[in-house]
Scaffold this active site. Structure first.
Site, PDB file in Angstrom:
ATOM      1  N   GLU A 427       0.838  -1.190  -0.013  1.00 48.64           N
ATOM      2  CA  GLU A 427       0.019   0.027   0.037  1.00 48.64           C
ATOM      3  C   GLU A 427       0.882   1.136   0.034  1.00 48.64           C
ATOM      4  OE1 GLU A 427      -2.198   0.162   3.628  1.00 48.64           O
ATOM      5  OE2 GLU A 427      -3.042   2.165   3.104  1.00 48.64           O
ATOM      6  N   ASP A 500      -1.308  -1.306   5.780  1.00 50.37           N
ATOM      7  CA  ASP A 500      -1.176  -0.896   6.954  1.00 50.37           C
ATOM      8  C   ASP A 500      -2.252  -1.157   8.168  1.00 50.37           C
ATOM      9  OD1 ASP A 500       0.892   1.115   6.754  1.00 50.37           O
ATOM     10  OD2 ASP A 500      -0.340   2.872   5.976  1.00 50.37           O
ATOM     11  N   ASP A 502      -4.555  -0.347   9.595  1.00 51.92           N
ATOM     12  CA  ASP A 502      -5.742   0.800   9.733  1.00 51.92           C
ATOM     13  C   ASP A 502      -6.825   0.748   9.092  1.00 51.92           C
ATOM     14  OD1 ASP A 502      -4.858   1.881   7.626  1.00 51.92           O
ATOM     15  OD2 ASP A 502      -3.783   3.646   8.476  1.00 51.92           O
ATOM     16  N   ASP A 504      -7.799   2.046   6.532  1.00 53.04           N
ATOM     17  CA  ASP A 504      -7.793   2.320   4.928  1.00 53.04           C
ATOM     18  C   ASP A 504      -6.874   0.619   4.423  1.00 53.04           C
ATOM     19  OD1 ASP A 504      -8.755   4.614   4.062  1.00 53.04           O
ATOM     20  OD2 ASP A 504      -6.862   5.680   4.427  1.00 53.04           O
TER      21      ASP A 504
END
Ligand code: 1YM
Length: 639
Positions: A427, A500, A502, A504
């Site tokens: 990402e 990540d 998180d 997203d």
């Protein structure tokens, strides 16, 4: 002691010993899959009793000690002395390894004689087994230990109501045989529900007694059978027509049944079963239905001038777009073919399936002209898109790996040996940069993704194939897709999604999984897809740098430090991959000796699809509900 052991006893022990020596021959594997397989071997006997018309309720309980209890209200296993063995039939069923007791059998046994083949296998692989039979006002019990040694012969242990009958079996898998002895409720639940769909009118209950709160368990009872299975699969989707088409027929003791409904999506969900076993590679039952579906749809489309004279015929790929279909066949003597025995071979089933389907479906189209028009028009749109997509796929296939710019930002590895090569899909450009610097360029390829990739759940293939990111992935993998797919051409042993920790990051991960599930399912099934697990915390003290994956590990680590060091240790929360430099990224997430990878599997394609649909599909409401219900489980939310 000696006198009590006859020839039969010795043969019995040798038989069960053979199962313990080579459990794989009988139950496939001794991992979690094998552990759960034991449950179905016992439940199979209850299902047979239900198919014979004597049993209405089956209960499965995970006990506190991870032993399993299966109860049914059938006739109860016969208690009389078995003429061949000279011992009770119950004990015979549990200790004599029948000739047919090979992996892959089981299911509907109208032929008789082969009954209960799995029971002795379960006994052989258990620490102990307890069997109770309720019959003719009496309660009978027998017990076995350590791989099927009888420790209590069948004895009357009490009385029950005259009209009560049934069998209750409790077994504890042998920890010496299995890798793990912890049962997974969800795994049992998915299959229990499936068995309820496949056997209409039969009530199956699953309960977890390890969980203090769960006293009710889950009850599954579907009077509509496979129609309700179709409804279940389509529940988050938008159907094209309200009524689920349900057809069935019988010939020479072979029962055939099919239920279907179209939805407005672009994928298909076609699942077929023989004697309650999923035939994942199809076979004659599926072929017959598909042949009839294509023929009837084309003929209806021509007769009604929806398909013009100059137009080419619709193919199965066109008419299966948006189709949810369950096919179920009960056969007294099924022949399974193929390497994994996942294909029905009996040729007589093809014509039965074809004729039952053709007749019923033609009638449905005639009686429901509006729905018929919607369905046929959708197939024609699919055909047009398919032809455009085919041109695009040909382009991805023809592109020359060495010269093309299709590779976009891929930094390939030097090795051309797929068994040692890996690709990291990363990402963001900045993490991509670090990964590129920190990799082992011999074996590790890096593909950075900018932003979100296209959601293939919501796009037809032609549109997906116009997407540059997706084309890069397809070309990098090397397998092609659709009719050109070839697993042996896969250029990497591991496909590692690195996002990540998180929101997203998980969104991108789900988008990628959707793409893999829809375009490259065999790659997922073969276990090539992984999620990298970047660390969440960094702890520094003195010259030491330590990374941990989660809060629990952080606490463990901190507690292991002497007080004077702990008080001076600096704990930092890692915000994302982009924050780590090349060396850190290598050390924590990429180095094959230090990293932690999580393998992505498709244990249950149907359940996986339901989640994908929920998270990615048209309907907003289920997504909102899912988020609401699961928000409490979210850890490390980072917005
Ligand atoms: C919890 C497990 O095993 N139920 C069960 C098994 C049998 C019968 C009924 C049964 C079958 C027949 C006649 C028959 C089995 N019987 C045999 C065998 N539940 C569970 N319920 N009466 C009862 O098929 O004729 C094997 S399994 F071989 F003894 F008949």
């Amino acid at each position: 002691m000696k006198e009590e052991y006859g020839v039969n006893d010795i043969q019995v022990l040798e038989g069960l010993e053979a199962v313990r020596k080579r459990p794989g021959m009988y139950i496939g594997t001794t991992d979690l899959k094998g552990l759960h397989h034991l449950v179905w071997e016992i439940v199979d006997n209850s299902i047979d009793e239900a198919l014979a018309g004597y049993c209405k309720n089956i209960e499965i309980i995970i006990n506190k000690d991870n032993s399993i209890t299966v109860k049914d209200d059938g006739r109860g296993i016969p208690v009389g002395i078995h003429p061949k063995t000279g011992i009770s039939t119950v004990e015979t069923v549990y200790t004599v390894l029948h000739a047919g007791g090979k992996f892959g059998g089981g299911g509907y046994k109208v032929s008789g004689g082969l009954h209960g083949v799995g029971a002795s296998v379960v006994n052989a692989l258990s620490k102990w087994v307890d069997v109770t039979v309720y019959k003719d006002g009496k309660i009978y019990n027998t017990k076995f230990e350590n791989g099927g040694k009888t420790v209590q012969k069948l004895t009357v242990v009490g009385e029950c109501e005259k009209d009560r009958s049934g069998t209750t079996v409790t077994f504890k898998p042998d920890p010496d045989i299995f890798d793990s002895d912890i049962y997974d409720y969800e795994t049992l639940k998915v299959r229990t529900r499936e068995l309820a769909f496949l056997n209409k009118g039969l009530q199956l209950t699953l309960r977890d007694d390890r969980d203090e709160k769960d006293t009710q368990g889950d009850k599954f009872l579907y009077e509509g059978g496979i129609s309700e299975y179709v409804k279940f699969i389509n529940q988050e989707k938008t159907p094209l027509h309200e009524k689920i088409i349900h057809l069935n027929g019988e010939k020479d003791g072979i029962m055939f049944e099919v239920a279907l409904q179209y939805n407005n999506g672009y994928n298909d969900n076609i699942y077929s079963f023989v004697n309650n076993i999923n035939t994942h590679d199809g076979g004659t039952h599926e072929d017959g239905v598909k042949r009839a579906l294509v023929r009837v749809t084309n003929s209806y489309a021509r007769k009604n001038n929806i398909l013009k004279e100059k137009d080419e015929n619709l193919t199965i790929d066109d008419v299966k777009e948006g189709l949810t279909m369950i096919i179920s066949c009960k056969h007294p003597n099924p022949q399974f073919e193929g390497q994994t025995k996942g294909r029905l071979g009996n040729s007589e089933v093809k014509n039965l399936a074809d004729s039952v389907f053709a007749e019923g479906y033609e009638q449905f189209l005639l009686e429901n002209p509006e729905e018929a028009k919607l369905i046929v028009s959708k197939s024609i749109l699919a055909k047009n898109a398919r032809m455009a997509a085919k041109r695009a796929r040909e382009a991805t296939r023809k592109s020359d790996l060495a010269t093309t710019n299709f590779f976009g930002k891929l930094s390939d590895c030097k090795s051309k040996d797929p068994t040692i090569s890996e690709i990291f899909i990363v990402e963001g450009d900045s993490a991509g940069g670090s990964a590129k610097k920190g990799r082992d360029s011999m074996t590790q390829a890096i593909l950075p993704l900018r932003g979100k990739i296209l959601n293939v759940e919501k796009a037809r293939q032609d549109k997906a194939l116009a997407n540059e990111e997706i084309r890069t992935i397809i070309t990098a993998f090397g397998t092609g897709i659709g009719e050109y797919f070839d697993l042996s051409k896969l250029r990497y042993d591991k496909i590692i999604i690195m996002t990540d920790a998180d929101v997203d990051g998980s969104h991108i991960r789900v988008l990628l999984l959707t793409l893999f599930y829809r375009f490259f399912r065999p790659i997922v099934e073969a276990g090539h897809v992984y999620a990298a697990q970047p660390p969440l915390f960094r702890i520094m003290h003195g010259k030491t740098r330590k990374y941990v994956l989660n809060e629990a590990e952080l606490n463990d680590y901190m507690n292991s430090l002497p007080e004077n060091i702990r008080s001076r240790a600096e704990v930092a929360r890692m915000k994302g991959l982009g924050e780590m430099d090349a060396e850190e990224l290598n050390e924590t997430t990429m180095d094959i000796n230090k990293r932690v990878l999580r393998k992505i599997t498709v244990e249950d394609c149907i359940a996986a699809d339901a989640i994908f649909e929920k998270l990615m599909g048209d309907e907003v409401e289920p997504r909102r509900k899912f988020i609401e219900e699961n928000a409490g489980y979210v850890q490390n939310l980072d917005i």
